[in-house]
Design a protein around this motif. Structure first.
Motif, short mmCIF file in Angstrom:
data_model
loop_
_atom_site.label_atom_id
_atom_site.label_comp_id
_atom_site.label_asym_id
_atom_site.label_seq_id
_atom_site.Cartn_x
_atom_site.Cartn_y
_atom_site.Cartn_z
N PHE A 113 0.80 -1.22 0.00
CA PHE A 113 0.00 0.00 0.00
C PHE A 113 0.84 1.28 0.00
O PHE A 113 0.30 2.37 0.03
CB PHE A 113 -0.97 0.00 1.18
CG PHE A 113 -2.11 -0.95 0.99
CD1 PHE A 113 -3.28 -0.54 0.37
CD2 PHE A 113 -2.01 -2.26 1.40
CE1 PHE A 113 -4.33 -1.42 0.17
CE2 PHE A 113 -3.05 -3.15 1.21
CZ PHE A 113 -4.22 -2.73 0.59
N SER A 114 2.16 1.13 -0.05
CA SER A 114 3.00 2.33 -0.12
C SER A 114 3.10 2.85 -1.55
O SER A 114 3.60 3.94 -1.78
CB SER A 114 4.41 2.03 0.40
OG SER A 114 5.08 1.13 -0.46
N LYS A 115 2.60 2.07 -2.52
CA LYS A 115 2.59 2.53 -3.91
C LYS A 115 1.78 3.81 -4.00
O LYS A 115 0.75 3.96 -3.33
CB LYS A 115 2.01 1.46 -4.83
CG LYS A 115 2.87 0.22 -4.92
CD LYS A 115 2.28 -0.76 -5.88
CE LYS A 115 3.20 -1.97 -5.98
NZ LYS A 115 2.79 -2.88 -7.02
N THR A 116 2.22 4.70 -4.81
CA THR A 116 1.60 6.02 -4.91
C THR A 116 0.10 5.95 -5.08
O THR A 116 -0.65 6.66 -4.42
CB THR A 116 2.22 6.81 -6.09
OG1 THR A 116 3.62 6.86 -5.90
CG2 THR A 116 1.65 8.19 -6.18
N GLU A 117 -0.38 5.07 -5.96
CA GLU A 117 -1.81 5.03 -6.26
C GLU A 117 -2.65 4.52 -5.08
O GLU A 117 -3.84 4.78 -5.02
CB GLU A 117 -2.09 4.21 -7.52
CG GLU A 117 -1.71 2.74 -7.42
CD GLU A 117 -0.34 2.45 -7.98
OE1 GLU A 117 0.56 3.32 -7.93
OE2 GLU A 117 -0.15 1.33 -8.47
N LEU A 118 -2.04 3.82 -4.14
CA LEU A 118 -2.80 3.26 -3.02
C LEU A 118 -2.70 4.08 -1.74
O LEU A 118 -3.33 3.75 -0.75
CB LEU A 118 -2.36 1.83 -2.75
CG LEU A 118 -2.59 0.84 -3.89
CD1 LEU A 118 -2.15 -0.55 -3.47
CD2 LEU A 118 -4.03 0.84 -4.33
N LYS A 119 -1.93 5.14 -1.75
CA LYS A 119 -1.77 5.95 -0.54
C LYS A 119 -3.10 6.47 0.03
O LYS A 119 -3.21 6.61 1.23
CB LYS A 119 -0.78 7.08 -0.79
CG LYS A 119 0.64 6.57 -0.79
CD LYS A 119 1.65 7.67 -0.84
CE LYS A 119 3.05 7.07 -0.81
NZ LYS A 119 4.08 8.04 -1.01
N PRO A 120 -4.13 6.73 -0.80
CA PRO A 120 -5.40 7.16 -0.20
C PRO A 120 -6.01 6.15 0.76
O PRO A 120 -6.86 6.50 1.57
CB PRO A 120 -6.32 7.38 -1.41
CG PRO A 120 -5.41 7.69 -2.53
CD PRO A 120 -4.18 6.85 -2.27
N LEU A 121 -5.58 4.88 0.69
CA LEU A 121 -6.15 3.86 1.58
C LEU A 121 -5.41 3.73 2.90
O LEU A 121 -5.96 3.23 3.87
CB LEU A 121 -6.15 2.50 0.88
CG LEU A 121 -7.03 2.37 -0.37
CD1 LEU A 121 -6.92 0.98 -0.95
CD2 LEU A 121 -8.47 2.72 -0.06
N VAL A 122 -4.16 4.17 2.96
CA VAL A 122 -3.36 4.04 4.19
C VAL A 122 -3.89 5.01 5.24
O VAL A 122 -4.11 6.18 4.98
CB VAL A 122 -1.87 4.29 3.91
CG1 VAL A 122 -1.06 4.23 5.20
CG2 VAL A 122 -1.34 3.27 2.91
N GLY A 123 -4.14 4.48 6.43
CA GLY A 123 -4.65 5.29 7.53
C GLY A 123 -6.15 5.51 7.48
O GLY A 123 -6.68 6.31 8.25
N ARG A 124 -6.85 4.82 6.61
CA ARG A 124 -8.32 4.96 6.51
C ARG A 124 -8.99 3.61 6.71
O ARG A 124 -8.39 2.56 6.48
CB ARG A 124 -8.71 5.50 5.13
CG ARG A 124 -8.24 6.93 4.91
CD ARG A 124 -8.53 7.41 3.53
NE ARG A 124 -9.93 7.71 3.34
CZ ARG A 124 -10.43 8.14 2.19
NH1 ARG A 124 -9.65 8.32 1.15
NH2 ARG A 124 -11.71 8.40 2.07
#
Length: 191
Positions: A113-124
């Motif tokens: 999830f550290s991939k740029t496109e998946l960052k909106p999911l980290v911490g949510r």
């Protein structure tokens, strides 16, 4: 049936507008023309029909998640030997991840999830729109164990739309004049 369910999951989470041939949402089968589809099987329109329940969840998720509607696609993971794939649809502020296990055996898929496109999911808070299971991704790498012929769609949990928000047939909701023009006394709710 399980392969058809996986195909529907991909159809509703990949790029393009899903097109459903009548009866597909209730698991009707067909053959060669002219036996490609018989009359509608209204007896299959029931809360106990797993195919109909899946389509309701997929429609609700697609309507509620901007990433599933117009997100940019990216392949996250593929493995031919384990018959698994994971892909994402992302917008500036939203993301959805689909993971598919086409094999008969349980498979583990790791997503970074550290991939740029998946960052909106980290911490949510993220929810599997098919099972209702909630996840919270604090770390950037997460493993998913999927049983045979299983798929999941992970999307941000913004409200009560997941899973199974009430849906009404298109004829009833958007074109009430269509009903009388074609002799339809009323449209049935599919929820």
């Amino acid at each position: 049936t399980k392969k058809a369910h996986l195909a529907a999951i991909v159809q509703f989470s990949w790029v393009g507008v899903p097109s459903v041939y009548y009866g597909e949402e209730i698991g009707m089968v067909g053959g060669e023309d002219p036996d490609n589809r018989r009359g509608m099987r209204w007896d299959l329109v029931a809360d106990t029909n797993p195919t109909l329940q899946l389509y309701k969840k997929l429609i609700s998720a697609r309507r509620s998640c901007k990433a599933l509607q117009s997100g940019t696609p990216s392949i996250l993971f593929t493995n031919d030997s384990s018959q698994t794939i994971a892909f994402a649809r992302t917008t500036k502020d939203d993301a959805a991840v689909t993971v598919i296990n086409r094999s008969n055996a349980t498979q583990e898929v790791a997503i970074d999830f550290s991939k740029t496109e998946l960052k909106p999911l980290v911490g949510r808070e993220v929810i599997d729109v098919l099972s209702g299971k909630k996840h919270f991704f604090r770390a950037t790498r997460h493993k998913f164990a999927l049983s045979g012929k299983q798929g999941i769609i992970l999307a941000t949990s913004k409200d009560s739309h997941y899973p199974g928000r009430r849906s009404t047939m298109l004829v009833h909701r958007f074109a009430p004049g269509f009903q009388s023009a074609f002799g339809l006394g009323h449209a049935r709710s599919i929820n």
